[in-house]
Scaffold this active site. Structure first.
Site, PDB file in Angstrom:
ATOM      1  N   LYS A  80       0.773  -1.170  -0.052  1.00  0.00           N
ATOM      2  CA  LYS A  80       0.051   0.112  -0.003  1.00  0.00           C
ATOM      3  C   LYS A  80       0.817   1.208  -0.112  1.00  0.00           C
ATOM      4  CE  LYS A  80      -1.808   1.658   4.000  1.00  0.00           C
ATOM      5  NZ  LYS A  80      -1.567   2.939   4.138  1.00  0.00           N
ATOM      6  N   ASN A  81       1.891   1.341   0.871  1.00  0.00           N
ATOM      7  CA  ASN A  81       2.531   2.659   1.041  1.00  0.00           C
ATOM      8  C   ASN A  81       3.506   2.743  -0.085  1.00  0.00           C
ATOM      9  OD1 ASN A  81       1.335   3.172   3.217  1.00  0.00           O
ATOM     10  ND2 ASN A  81       2.994   2.828   4.849  1.00  0.00           N
ATOM     11  N   ARG A 107      -4.821  10.629   4.304  1.00  0.00           N
ATOM     12  CA  ARG A 107      -3.778  11.823   4.595  1.00  0.00           C
ATOM     13  C   ARG A 107      -2.650  11.725   3.306  1.00  0.00           C
ATOM     14  NH1 ARG A 107       0.834  12.604   6.524  1.00  0.00           N
ATOM     15  NH2 ARG A 107       1.350  14.447   7.649  1.00  0.00           N
ATOM     16  N   CYS A 121      -5.733  13.829  12.636  1.00  0.00           N
ATOM     17  CA  CYS A 121      -5.871  12.457  12.442  1.00  0.00           C
ATOM     18  C   CYS A 121      -5.837  11.564  13.594  1.00  0.00           C
ATOM     19  CB  CYS A 121      -4.288  12.016  11.315  1.00  0.00           C
ATOM     20  SG  CYS A 121      -4.259  10.249  11.366  1.00  0.00           S
ATOM     21  N   ARG A 127       0.563  14.793  12.989  1.00  0.00           N
ATOM     22  CA  ARG A 127       1.020  14.740  11.705  1.00  0.00           C
ATOM     23  C   ARG A 127       0.929  15.836  10.747  1.00  0.00           C
ATOM     24  NH1 ARG A 127      -1.350   8.724   9.679  1.00  0.00           N
ATOM     25  NH2 ARG A 127       0.806   8.399   8.709  1.00  0.00           N
ATOM     26  N   PRO A 128       1.723  16.869  10.935  1.00  0.00           N
ATOM     27  CA  PRO A 128       1.898  18.004  10.076  1.00  0.00           C
ATOM     28  C   PRO A 128       2.692  17.589   8.601  1.00  0.00           C
ATOM     29  CG  PRO A 128       3.383  18.145  11.951  1.00  0.00           C
ATOM     30  CD  PRO A 128       2.437  16.783  12.192  1.00  0.00           C
ATOM     31  N   VAL A 129       2.441  18.676   7.866  1.00  0.00           N
ATOM     32  CA  VAL A 129       2.909  18.383   6.369  1.00  0.00           C
ATOM     33  C   VAL A 129       3.989  19.267   6.397  1.00  0.00           C
ATOM     34  CG1 VAL A 129       1.192  17.203   5.436  1.00  0.00           C
ATOM     35  CG2 VAL A 129       1.211  19.326   5.385  1.00  0.00           C
ATOM     36  N   GLN A 145       7.122  20.002   6.250  1.00  0.00           N
ATOM     37  CA  GLN A 145       8.325  19.521   5.930  1.00  0.00           C
ATOM     38  C   GLN A 145       8.214  19.463   4.027  1.00  0.00           C
ATOM     39  OE1 GLN A 145      11.630  19.151   7.562  1.00  0.00           O
ATOM     40  NE2 GLN A 145      10.164  20.109   8.777  1.00  0.00           N
ATOM     41  N   ASP A 196       4.568   0.746  12.038  1.00  0.00           N
ATOM     42  CA  ASP A 196       3.582   0.187  11.574  1.00  0.00           C
ATOM     43  C   ASP A 196       3.358  -1.285  11.940  1.00  0.00           C
ATOM     44  OD1 ASP A 196       2.635   2.540  10.360  1.00  0.00           O
ATOM     45  OD2 ASP A 196       3.114   1.861   8.363  1.00  0.00           O
ATOM     46  N   ARG A 241      -8.532  -0.315   4.442  1.00  0.00           N
ATOM     47  CA  ARG A 241      -7.930   0.610   3.602  1.00  0.00           C
ATOM     48  C   ARG A 241      -6.546   0.194   3.503  1.00  0.00           C
ATOM     49  NH1 ARG A 241      -6.332   5.158   7.570  1.00  0.00           N
ATOM     50  NH2 ARG A 241      -4.905   5.056   5.908  1.00  0.00           N
TER      51      ARG A 241
END
Ligand code: UD1
Length: 415
Positions: free
Chosen positions: A22-23, A92, A116, A121-123, A125, A303, A395
């Site tokens: 998935k990732n 996300r 979340c 979990r900021p973005v 970067q 994970d 998911r």
């Protein structure tokens, strides 16, 4: 709403085939935005997150044909470089469209992911990296609006971020000049993305290390890429087998991407045998408690933290499980306690005292990997466990109840 009903207490036995990751699939689908020529992906897992990403790309104008794990993307036209809140809030990883859209179209608008369940979990970067490459960025009305021609730059990530590294890697592939990414994520999914981008004509060195160098090219071209096996799905079946006892062969996996997990399974008392893409796990003796501390790759993956907590709950001894990546990734604890587990949490650390017996109960899934943890605990517990809200599981795990039934688990999806 679908639920899973598990009648636990029997060992798993047999063979299971692992799906594509998935990732890896999510950034690779976004890589299709980078070229006007077709990108064909094979071994694509059939998962809700993959469907969401396809919907997102289709809305942007990408033509997509999909059948049996093969997805052909044609982004000859990208006429709507926008990722709306309605889709981003459900996944996300939609943020992965930002870099490719900007690099290809010179503009992009992507909704901020917002809160979340497993932490902030900021973005920042992603945004700072693109700004360093010359993008003009505005944050307004909950959206990131970016525009401008990207040029190569040196960027040092403040922390290791997987999707942040992937976003900048894709953007840098089409930027003018050379980009150097320092403190980059070393996850195997980053390497898989780099492999595909290279097949599309990108010039990348250092993927898999913390320093990636990308020499931008004016355009990328058609390619076909087979997605790597899902190391977290693989690890989940290995832990389920070790926790329940028995012998399971996981076929189609990549043991090299799972070193830290395999080491811990051996510590827990399992025997692991690797033969090409087949990983066999067997456990007949005592299950021992093992402590884990999550870290970026090649450390122990966050994970897999929840699945190891299920293992520790039934093991002999006490395990200390420390989460260092996400600040709120212990929500499975209260559900495990409903099954009889003895766990104390302080901050990001859980003290798990193994108990002789877990007992089935009604529990609720709170996020993707927490759901996997509850499935494992349900397989180990005596009696019936019902897991609610399994849309989280859908998911990220392809046909989990079918795959586990194939291993003699007594598991069914009920409404
Ligand atoms: C990816 C994986 C997810 C996995 C995680 C960590 C995908 C689609 N998802 O998520 O399954 O659990 O890596 O291995 O690949 N951070 C910031 N600012 C940023 C970006 C990240 O502060 O701009 C922080 C996060 O809050 C978190 C840490 O960095 O604490 C790592 O997050 P990150 O690696 O970005 O996770 P994702 O890429 O979202």
């Amino acid at each position: 709403m679908d639920k899973l009903r598990i009648e636990g207490g029997t060992p798993l036995n047999g063979e299971v085939h692992v799906s594509g990751a998935k990732n890896a699939a999510l950034p690779l689908l976004c890589a299709g935005l980078l070229t006007a020529e077709p990108l064909t992906l094979t071994n694509v897992p059939q998962l809700n997150d993959v469907r969401t990403m396809r919907t997102l790309l289709t809305q942007m104008g990408v033509a997509i044909e999909a059948s049996d794990g093969r997805v052909a993307l044609d982004a000859a036209r990208v006429d709507w470089p926008l990722a709306p809140y309605e889709l981003v809030k459900t996944m996300r990883a939609s943020i992965l469209a930002l870099g490719p859209l900007l690099a290809r179209c010179g503009e992009a608008r992507v909704s901020l992911p917002g809160g979340c369940a497993i932490g902030l979990r900021p973005v920042d970067q992603h945004v700072k990296g693109l700004a360093a490459m010359g993008a003009e960025i505005d944050l307004e009305h909950g959206y990131i609006s970016a525009k401008g021609r990207l040029r190569g730059a040196k960027f040092v990530f403040d922390m290791v971020t997987v999707t942040g590294t992937e976003n900048l890697l894709m953007a840098a592939s089409l930027a003018d000049g050379t980009t150097v990414l320092e403190n980059a994520a070393r996850e195997p999914e980053v390497v898989d993305l780099a492999r595909c981008l290279t097949a599309m004509g990108a010039r990348i060195t250092g993927a898999g290390t913390d320093r990636i160098v990308v020499e931008g090219v004016p355009e990328l071209h058609a390619a076909t890429h087979a997605i790597m096996p899902d190391r977290i799905e693989t690890g989940t079946y290995l832990v389920a087998a070790a926790a329940s006892g028995g012998r399971v062969a996981v076929r189609g996996g990549d043991a090299d991407s799972l070193d830290s997990v395999l080491t811990k399974l051996v510590e827990a008392g399992a025997t692991i045998t690797i033969d090409g893409d087949v990983i066999v796990v067997e456990r007949s003796g005592t299950l021992r408690a093992v402590s884990v501390r999550t870290a970026p790759h090649p450390g122990f993956p966050t994970d897999m933290q929840a699945q190891f907590m299920a293992l520790a709950a039934r093991a002999e001894g006490t395990a200390v499980i420390t989460e260092t990546i996400f600040e709120n990734r212990m929500m499975h604890v209260q559900e495990l306690v409903r099954l009889g587990a003895d766990i104390e949490v302080e901050g990001g650390t859980a003290l798990v005292r193994g108990v002789a017996k877990l007992t089935g109960a009604h529990v609720m899934a709170t996020d993707l990997r927490a759901s996997a943890c509850l499935v494992i605990a349900g397989l180990v517990a005596q009696g019936e466990t019902v897991i609610d809200r399994i849309y989280h599981l859908d998911r990220g795990y392809e046909r989990i109840e079918d795959k586990l039934s194939g291993l003699s688990a007594r598991i069914a999806r009920v409404r």
